[in-house]
Design a protein around this motif. Structure first.
Motif, PDB file in Angstrom:
ATOM      1  N   VAL A 153     -35.147  43.893 -16.236  1.00 27.15           N
ATOM      2  CA  VAL A 153     -35.648  45.130 -15.637  1.00 27.15           C
ATOM      3  C   VAL A 153     -35.447  44.981 -14.144  1.00 27.15           C
ATOM      4  CG1 VAL A 153     -37.678  46.541 -15.206  1.00 27.15           C
ATOM      5  CG2 VAL A 153     -37.339  45.530 -17.455  1.00 27.15           C
ATOM      6  N   LYS A 154     -34.730  45.920 -13.558  1.00 30.29           N
ATOM      7  CA  LYS A 154     -34.488  45.873 -12.116  1.00 30.29           C
ATOM      8  C   LYS A 154     -34.907  47.210 -11.538  1.00 30.29           C
ATOM      9  CE  LYS A 154     -31.140  44.549  -8.690  1.00 30.29           C
ATOM     10  NZ  LYS A 154     -29.851  43.946  -8.417  1.00 30.29           N
ATOM     11  N   GLY A 155     -35.714  47.156 -10.486  1.00 22.57           N
ATOM     12  CA  GLY A 155     -36.148  48.397  -9.872  1.00 22.57           C
ATOM     13  C   GLY A 155     -37.169  48.153  -8.781  1.00 22.57           C
ATOM     14  N   ARG A 156     -37.581  49.257  -8.187  1.00 24.10           N
ATOM     15  CA  ARG A 156     -38.544  49.211  -7.087  1.00 24.10           C
ATOM     16  C   ARG A 156     -39.960  49.074  -7.648  1.00 24.10           C
ATOM     17  NH1 ARG A 156     -37.357  49.941  -2.186  1.00 24.10           N
ATOM     18  NH2 ARG A 156     -35.388  50.964  -2.645  1.00 24.10           N
ATOM     19  N   VAL A 157     -40.754  48.217  -7.024  1.00 22.25           N
ATOM     20  CA  VAL A 157     -42.147  48.040  -7.435  1.00 22.25           C
ATOM     21  C   VAL A 157     -42.914  49.293  -7.054  1.00 22.25           C
ATOM     22  CG1 VAL A 157     -44.240  46.679  -7.101  1.00 22.25           C
ATOM     23  CG2 VAL A 157     -42.019  45.543  -7.188  1.00 22.25           C
ATOM     24  N   THR A 158     -43.520  49.912  -8.064  1.00 26.23           N
ATOM     25  CA  THR A 158     -44.253  51.158  -7.827  1.00 26.23           C
ATOM     26  C   THR A 158     -45.755  50.957  -7.722  1.00 26.23           C
ATOM     27  OG1 THR A 158     -44.269  51.554 -10.217  1.00 26.23           O
ATOM     28  CG2 THR A 158     -42.509  52.596  -8.924  1.00 26.23           C
ATOM     29  N   HIS A 159     -46.255  49.818  -8.256  1.00 23.91           N
ATOM     30  CA  HIS A 159     -47.697  49.589  -8.219  1.00 23.91           C
ATOM     31  C   HIS A 159     -47.981  48.100  -8.383  1.00 23.91           C
ATOM     32  CE1 HIS A 159     -51.953  50.415  -8.721  1.00 23.91           C
ATOM     33  NE2 HIS A 159     -51.967  49.788  -9.889  1.00 23.91           N
ATOM     34  N   VAL A 160     -48.987  47.608  -7.688  1.00 23.41           N
ATOM     35  CA  VAL A 160     -49.476  46.236  -7.859  1.00 23.41           C
ATOM     36  C   VAL A 160     -50.870  46.343  -8.448  1.00 23.41           C
ATOM     37  CG1 VAL A 160     -50.146  44.102  -6.691  1.00 23.41           C
ATOM     38  CG2 VAL A 160     -48.104  45.340  -5.943  1.00 23.41           C
ATOM     39  N   ARG A 161     -51.017  45.909  -9.693  1.00 25.53           N
ATOM     40  CA  ARG A 161     -52.333  45.975 -10.345  1.00 25.53           C
ATOM     41  C   ARG A 161     -53.267  44.893  -9.835  1.00 25.53           C
ATOM     42  NH1 ARG A 161     -51.574  46.945 -16.812  1.00 25.53           N
ATOM     43  NH2 ARG A 161     -50.383  48.886 -16.700  1.00 25.53           N
TER      44      ARG A 161
END
Length: 148
Positions: free
Chosen positions: A58-66
């Motif tokens: 999975v490659k992509g921009r981090v949208t949220h840090v839980r």
């Protein structure tokens, strides 16, 4: 005197000895005969490894840090493998979450998913754009520990 059957542990002992002898025989064949048998064993290993599924990337921009060990890329929640952080409602957990947020927020990560889940999260190893392992960075900064 009537015939008396040997006790069960005698059979277990005899089977164990036979198993060890058989294993020794096979290992001897692999090492002391022509190289083709050793090559066959190496080829068998590569065949077995080829049956294993390729890890999903999975490659992509981090949208949220839980929290300190869970991020989201798009709609995929990823639990960072081999990382043990305190829960986010504790003092150490808040620090871990803050450091994780500073480290990965709005960056494009590449994550290798292991194919297993932890609750609603995929488990995987994630790498920063410069190639560093996210878990290793948090462990080096002494924010989280290694999950054994």
């Amino acid at each position: 005197m009537p015939f008396r059957r040997p006790r069960r542990h005698v059979y277990v002992l005899l089977l164990s000895i036979a198993g060890v002898a058989g294993l020794g025989f096979l290992l001897g064949l692999a090492y002391w005969t022509e190289p083709s048998i050793g090559d066959r064993l190496a080829n068998l290993r590569s065949v077995v490894l080829s049956w294993l599924p390729e890890p999903e990337i999975v490659k992509g921009r981090v949208t949220h840090v839980r929290d300190g060990d869970t991020i989201e890329i798009g709609r995929v929640a990823i639990r960072i493998a081999d990382l043990d952080c305190a829960e986010r409602f504790t003092a150490k957990g808040k620090i871990a979450t803050r450091v994780m947020r500073q480290l990965v927020s709005n960056k494009v990560l590449s994550c290798e998913l292991e194919g297993r889940k932890s609750y609603d999260r995929e488990v995987g190893t994630c790498y920063l754009p410069d190639g560093r392992d996210v878990a290793e960075v948090l462990i080096e900064r002494d924010v989280c520990g290694r999950w054994w």
